[in-house]
Design an enzyme around this catalytic site. Structure first.
Site, PDB file in Angstrom:
ATOM      1  N   LYS A  45       0.835  -1.211   0.000  1.00 51.01           N
ATOM      2  CA  LYS A  45       0.000   0.000   0.000  1.00 51.01           C
ATOM      3  C   LYS A  45       0.862   1.251   0.000  1.00 51.01           C
ATOM      4  CE  LYS A  45      -3.709  -2.449   2.335  1.00 51.01           C
ATOM      5  NZ  LYS A  45      -4.323  -2.814   3.623  1.00 51.01           N
ATOM      6  N   GLN A  89      -4.970  -1.608   9.936  1.00 50.64           N
ATOM      7  CA  GLN A  89      -4.660  -2.884   9.291  1.00 50.64           C
ATOM      8  C   GLN A  89      -5.079  -4.053  10.175  1.00 50.64           C
ATOM      9  OE1 GLN A  89      -3.232  -3.264   6.097  1.00 50.64           O
ATOM     10  NE2 GLN A  89      -3.608  -5.441   6.433  1.00 50.64           N
ATOM     11  N   ASP A 112     -11.293   2.033   3.922  1.00 50.14           N
ATOM     12  CA  ASP A 112     -11.508   0.585   3.816  1.00 50.14           C
ATOM     13  C   ASP A 112     -12.977   0.268   3.526  1.00 50.14           C
ATOM     14  OD1 ASP A 112      -9.355  -1.129   3.922  1.00 50.14           O
ATOM     15  OD2 ASP A 112      -9.131  -0.974   6.102  1.00 50.14           O
TER      16      ASP A 112
END
Ligand code: NAP
Length: 263
Positions: A45, A89, A112
């Site tokens: 990412k 995460q 997300d």
């Protein structure tokens, strides 16, 4: 177009979009694990962000961080005007409840797409839909089968396919192999998100025109494997590695840009 070619082309488009922006979009990744897979995702990412001209930074917290301490970090990021979007995460250490964390992220910063009030969709299903649309896949009235019903992949995937007017069937661990074979035989679009190496083998029959999307990532000593055996005789089968993982990463950056464009 292969997924790699599609990613390359989309990245060029995003890069020029970012170049035109007065203020570069900014992303923060909060990581509280030493998980090897997560480390690779985070690295990917950050690499994508750098390549696209997006400001991204990693906030690494110790493994013993409590839920209360993490909530403080989240609350700060929610208020920080310099941060457009951020992600926590997964997986998280046992002392932290993942659902509480998903609900604590402000919906308008939830890149997300996990918050129920988020205007964005979770990155994996969104990335898959973007690619299938790009490939000109027809959805209307088609039989779509999703295997797996998790909140981050299976369920939102089914919802997006339904929105496109597919006839959607969701299968799971309680589905018999016999039923699975029956549904798959008639499927036009199949998305497998289970996490079992080669759950779907050549023993299963498919239409030659079927589209198979393999979300599974299964690691062993030989490397990464999907949930579907490679080399099925169908119109399109996404590879693992180099498939849905790349689409997911791209969708994260696209979600960040969407947040920016609504400001
Ligand atoms: P998850 O939360 O563990 O959900 C797995 C789902 O598979 C559950 O709904 C489970 O059914 C179902 N299942 C388990 N065994 C089954 C079987 N034998 N037959 C049919 N269904 C079965 O996993 P997830 O987070 O959705 O992830 C699934 C896979 O995708 C994992 O390999 C993960 O690493 C990968 N993944 C990849 C990406 C990417 O970017 N490429 C992103 C996210 C996830 P029940 O509900 O009945 O238990």
């Amino acid at each position: 177009m292969t997924i790699k070619e599609y990613i390359k082309a989309r990245k060029e488009e995003i890069k020029s979009e970012v170049l035109k922006m007065e203020r570069k979009p900014s992303l923060v990744i909060v990581q509280i694990n030493e998980d090897e897979a997560s480390k690779a995702y985070v690295k990917g990412k950050l690499k994508d962000a750098a390549e696209l001209g997006i400001n991204a930074r990693l906030v690494k917290l110790p493994l013993e961080t409590t839920e209360k301490e993490l909530m403080k970090v989240i609350s700060k990021l929610n208020k920080d005007k310099k941060v457009d979007g951020f992600i926590v995460q997964m997986p998280l250490p046992k002392q932290i409840n993942e659902e509480n964390v998903k609900l604590a992220v402000a919906p308008e910063k939830d890149v997300d797409g996990f918050h129920p009030l988020s205007a964005l969709n979770p990155c994996t299903p969104q990335g898959i839909m973007n690619y299938l649309h790009h490939e000109g896949v027809e959805f209307l009235g088609k039989n779509a089968v999703v295997i797996g019903r998790s909140n981050i992949v299976g369920k939102p995937m089914a919802k997006l396919l339904l929105k496109e007017s597919c006839n959607v069937t969701v299968l799971h661990s309680k589905t018999s192999k016999e039923d699975m074979k029956r549904y798959l035989k008639n499927a036009d679009i199949v998305v497998v998100a289970v996490g079992r190496k080669h759950l779907i083998t050549k023993e299963f029959e498919f239409k030659p025109s079927a589209i198979l999307v393999d979300v599974g990532i299964n690691r062993d000593e030989e490397g990464l494997h999907g949930d579907i055996e490679p080399g099925m005789k169908v119109a399109l089968q996404t590879p693992v590695p180099g498939g849905v993982g790349l689409l997911t990463r791209l969708a994260l950056m696209e979600n960040l840009l969407k947040i920016n464009s609504t400001k």
